[in-house]
Design a protein around this motif. Structure first.
Motif, PDB file in Angstrom:
ATOM      1  N   VAL A  90     -11.231   7.240  -3.117  1.00 18.75           N
ATOM      2  CA  VAL A  90     -10.338   6.081  -3.160  1.00 18.75           C
ATOM      3  C   VAL A  90     -11.055   4.826  -2.687  1.00 18.75           C
ATOM      4  O   VAL A  90     -11.008   3.771  -3.337  1.00 18.75           O
ATOM      5  CB  VAL A  90      -9.074   6.346  -2.313  1.00 18.75           C
ATOM      6  N   TRP A  91     -11.735   4.928  -1.550  1.00 15.58           N
ATOM      7  CA  TRP A  91     -12.406   3.745  -1.014  1.00 15.58           C
ATOM      8  C   TRP A  91     -13.604   3.339  -1.860  1.00 15.58           C
ATOM      9  O   TRP A  91     -13.859   2.146  -2.059  1.00 15.58           O
ATOM     10  CB  TRP A  91     -12.811   3.985   0.443  1.00 15.58           C
ATOM     11  N   LYS A  92     -14.340   4.309  -2.368  1.00  9.36           N
ATOM     12  CA  LYS A  92     -15.458   3.967  -3.256  1.00  9.36           C
ATOM     13  C   LYS A  92     -14.950   3.244  -4.498  1.00  9.36           C
ATOM     14  O   LYS A  92     -15.557   2.268  -4.960  1.00  9.36           O
ATOM     15  CB  LYS A  92     -16.220   5.233  -3.653  1.00  9.36           C
ATOM     16  N   THR A  93     -13.835   3.714  -5.029  1.00  7.15           N
ATOM     17  CA  THR A  93     -13.262   3.081  -6.221  1.00  7.15           C
ATOM     18  C   THR A  93     -12.820   1.658  -5.915  1.00  7.15           C
ATOM     19  O   THR A  93     -13.103   0.722  -6.675  1.00  7.15           O
ATOM     20  CB  THR A  93     -12.069   3.904  -6.738  1.00  7.15           C
ATOM     21  N   GLY A  94     -12.120   1.481  -4.801  1.00  3.94           N
ATOM     22  CA  GLY A  94     -11.653   0.151  -4.435  1.00  3.94           C
ATOM     23  C   GLY A  94     -12.794  -0.825  -4.228  1.00  3.94           C
ATOM     24  O   GLY A  94     -12.773  -1.954  -4.739  1.00  3.94           O
ATOM     25  N   LEU A 143       0.836  -1.200   0.000  1.00  4.38           N
ATOM     26  CA  LEU A 143       0.000   0.000   0.000  1.00  4.38           C
ATOM     27  C   LEU A 143       0.871   1.250   0.000  1.00  4.38           C
ATOM     28  O   LEU A 143       0.602   2.206  -0.740  1.00  4.38           O
ATOM     29  CB  LEU A 143      -0.928  -0.004   1.215  1.00  4.38           C
ATOM     30  N   LEU A 144       1.918   1.256   0.817  1.00  2.00           N
ATOM     31  CA  LEU A 144       2.837   2.395   0.842  1.00  2.00           C
ATOM     32  C   LEU A 144       3.441   2.648  -0.534  1.00  2.00           C
ATOM     33  O   LEU A 144       3.494   3.788  -1.005  1.00  2.00           O
ATOM     34  CB  LEU A 144       3.964   2.126   1.844  1.00  2.00           C
ATOM     35  N   ASP A 145       3.910   1.585  -1.167  1.00  2.00           N
ATOM     36  CA  ASP A 145       4.533   1.722  -2.489  1.00  2.00           C
ATOM     37  C   ASP A 145       3.555   2.329  -3.491  1.00  2.00           C
ATOM     38  O   ASP A 145       3.917   3.212  -4.285  1.00  2.00           O
ATOM     39  CB  ASP A 145       5.009   0.358  -2.995  1.00  2.00           C
ATOM     40  N   VAL A 146       2.315   1.855  -3.457  1.00  2.00           N
ATOM     41  CA  VAL A 146       1.314   2.341  -4.407  1.00  2.00           C
ATOM     42  C   VAL A 146       0.955   3.795  -4.108  1.00  2.00           C
ATOM     43  O   VAL A 146       0.796   4.614  -5.025  1.00  2.00           O
ATOM     44  CB  VAL A 146       0.062   1.439  -4.362  1.00  2.00           C
ATOM     45  N   GLN A 147       0.827   4.136  -2.835  1.00  2.00           N
ATOM     46  CA  GLN A 147       0.532   5.523  -2.475  1.00  2.00           C
ATOM     47  C   GLN A 147       1.647   6.455  -2.950  1.00  2.00           C
ATOM     48  O   GLN A 147       1.382   7.547  -3.451  1.00  2.00           O
ATOM     49  CB  GLN A 147       0.339   5.644  -0.962  1.00  2.00           C
ATOM     50  N   ALA A 206      -4.343  -1.924 -11.108  1.00  2.00           N
ATOM     51  CA  ALA A 206      -5.497  -2.369 -10.319  1.00  2.00           C
ATOM     52  C   ALA A 206      -6.114  -3.613 -10.940  1.00  2.00           C
ATOM     53  O   ALA A 206      -6.445  -4.586 -10.243  1.00  2.00           O
ATOM     54  CB  ALA A 206      -6.532  -1.251 -10.221  1.00  2.00           C
ATOM     55  N   SER A 207      -6.259  -3.598 -12.257  1.00  2.00           N
ATOM     56  CA  SER A 207      -6.825  -4.751 -12.950  1.00  2.00           C
ATOM     57  C   SER A 207      -5.916  -5.971 -12.809  1.00  2.00           C
ATOM     58  O   SER A 207      -6.384  -7.087 -12.554  1.00  2.00           O
ATOM     59  CB  SER A 207      -7.030  -4.415 -14.429  1.00  2.00           C
ATOM     60  N   ALA A 208      -4.609  -5.750 -12.942  1.00  2.00           N
ATOM     61  CA  ALA A 208      -3.655  -6.854 -12.815  1.00  2.00           C
ATOM     62  C   ALA A 208      -3.646  -7.412 -11.392  1.00  2.00           C
ATOM     63  O   ALA A 208      -3.526  -8.628 -11.188  1.00  2.00           O
ATOM     64  CB  ALA A 208      -2.258  -6.374 -13.208  1.00  2.00           C
ATOM     65  N   GLY A 234      -8.045   0.661  -4.420  1.00  2.00           N
ATOM     66  CA  GLY A 234      -8.667   1.971  -4.562  1.00  2.00           C
ATOM     67  C   GLY A 234      -7.682   3.042  -4.987  1.00  2.00           C
ATOM     68  O   GLY A 234      -7.998   3.897  -5.828  1.00  2.00           O
ATOM     69  N   VAL A 235      -6.482   3.011  -4.412  1.00  2.00           N
ATOM     70  CA  VAL A 235      -5.450   3.982  -4.794  1.00  2.00           C
ATOM     71  C   VAL A 235      -5.074   3.784  -6.260  1.00  2.00           C
ATOM     72  O   VAL A 235      -4.964   4.743  -7.034  1.00  2.00           O
ATOM     73  CB  VAL A 235      -4.211   3.848  -3.892  1.00  2.00           C
ATOM     74  N   MET A 236      -4.875   2.528  -6.651  1.00  2.00           N
ATOM     75  CA  MET A 236      -4.539   2.241  -8.048  1.00  2.00           C
ATOM     76  C   MET A 236      -5.645   2.710  -8.988  1.00  2.00           C
ATOM     77  O   MET A 236      -5.395   3.351 -10.010  1.00  2.00           O
ATOM     78  CB  MET A 236      -4.328   0.738  -8.232  1.00  2.00           C
ATOM     79  N   GLY A 237      -6.876   2.368  -8.640  1.00  2.00           N
ATOM     80  CA  GLY A 237      -7.990   2.683  -9.516  1.00  2.00           C
ATOM     81  C   GLY A 237      -8.292   4.163  -9.616  1.00  2.00           C
ATOM     82  O   GLY A 237      -8.906   4.611 -10.595  1.00  2.00           O
ATOM     83  N   SER A 238      -7.853   4.934  -8.619  1.00  2.00           N
ATOM     84  CA  SER A 238      -8.110   6.378  -8.618  1.00  2.00           C
ATOM     85  C   SER A 238      -7.033   7.173  -9.343  1.00  2.00           C
ATOM     86  O   SER A 238      -7.217   8.359  -9.608  1.00  2.00           O
ATOM     87  CB  SER A 238      -8.228   6.881  -7.170  1.00  2.00           C
ATOM     88  N   ALA A 239      -5.914   6.531  -9.629  1.00  2.00           N
ATOM     89  CA  ALA A 239      -4.815   7.200 -10.332  1.00  2.00           C
ATOM     90  C   ALA A 239      -4.791   6.705 -11.779  1.00  2.00           C
ATOM     91  O   ALA A 239      -4.564   5.516 -12.014  1.00  2.00           O
ATOM     92  CB  ALA A 239      -3.482   6.900  -9.650  1.00  2.00           C
TER      93      ALA A 239
END
Length: 247
Positions: A198-202, A66-70, A157-159, A145-150
């Motif tokens: 972010v959370w809605k997307t996730g 999560l840190l890496d993605v953020q 996110a798909s992967a 959610g972070v992936m999908g929002s960026a």
């Protein structure tokens, strides 16, 4: 040892003292002991966190992902920060994310009241293994959610979802259901908002993927003796996840 003698200790020794701390509350207390301790913490946040974290986090791999993605999502904004500043930001964010996961787990435990349910054996209260499953799913849905929002991370996110087993998707979907419908989203001044973009997307991405898996398959006969028919995280209902077929 008096504060005046701390300055005579080599920084490497002080750093080792930090690294042997039982948890991050001890790290925080040490950092306030003397100026040399504070400076040591500021100079070595990553090595200290890496040493202490395995004793604190049951889901360290997911927490670090999560840190890496953020960081990747905010790479443009952080490009001007110094290496030291980035290390401090990373350490603080690791602790913030952990507090969010813990607060969410406490809310979930309070909602479930699992000790009042049947089939819990001699230990009816929420168990460490169950909390670990919940927090693992919490970190993962947040990551998605972070992936999908960026925009530049949406393929990731798909992967990520592609790599999840059907059983894991079930857990993530149950976490998303709880986050969306079964919590009051009241975490005080913590800063956690399960209804933000972010959370809605996730939650939405997880729900769609789980629904796609279920299409054309028989539904899972979930137990009717658990809180709100939740079952993905409890020890005594893991057998129901075993009924989920692999692709």
């Amino acid at each position: 040892m008096s504060a005046s003698l701390f300055s005579t200790l080599p920084p490497e020794i002080i750093c080792r003292v930090f690294e042997f701390a039982d948890d991050f509350s001890v790290v925080a207390a040490l950092a306030q002991t003397a100026r040399i301790f504070y400076h040591t913490w500021r100079e070595n946040p990553i090595s200290i966190c890496q040493a202490v974290a395995p004793r604190v986090f049951s889901n360290l791999t997911d927490a670090e992902r999560l840190l890496d993605v953020q960081e990747e999502a905010e790479a443009v904004n952080q490009s001007q920060d110094s290496c030291k500043q980035k290390s401090i930001i990373r350490a603080k964010r690791l602790l913030f994310n952990a507090r969010c996961a813990s607060a969410a787990a406490e809310s979930w435990v309070s909602l479930c009241q699992i000790h009042e349910c049947f089939d819990r054996g001699e230990d009816p209260h929420m168990r460490p293994s169950e909390l670990a499953r919940f927090e693992r799913a919490f970190y993962r849905v947040w990551t998605i959610g972070v992936m999908g929002s960026a925009p530049h991370l949406q393929d990731q996110a798909s992967a990520f979802l592609d790599q999840c087993s059907p059983r894991e998707l079930c857990r993530l979907d149950e976490l998303g259901t709880w986050a969306t419908y079964f919590n009051e989203n009241d975490f005080g001044s913590l800063g956690l908002d399960l209804h933000d973009e972010v959370w809605k997307t996730g939650c939405d991405l997880v729900s769609k993927r789980w629904m796609a898996y279920q299409e054309g398959r028989h539904g899972i006969a979930a137990p009717d003796y658990t809180p709100l028919n939740f079952f993905a995280f409890f020890d005594n209902t893991q057998r129901y996840l075993d009924l989920i077929q692999d692709e």
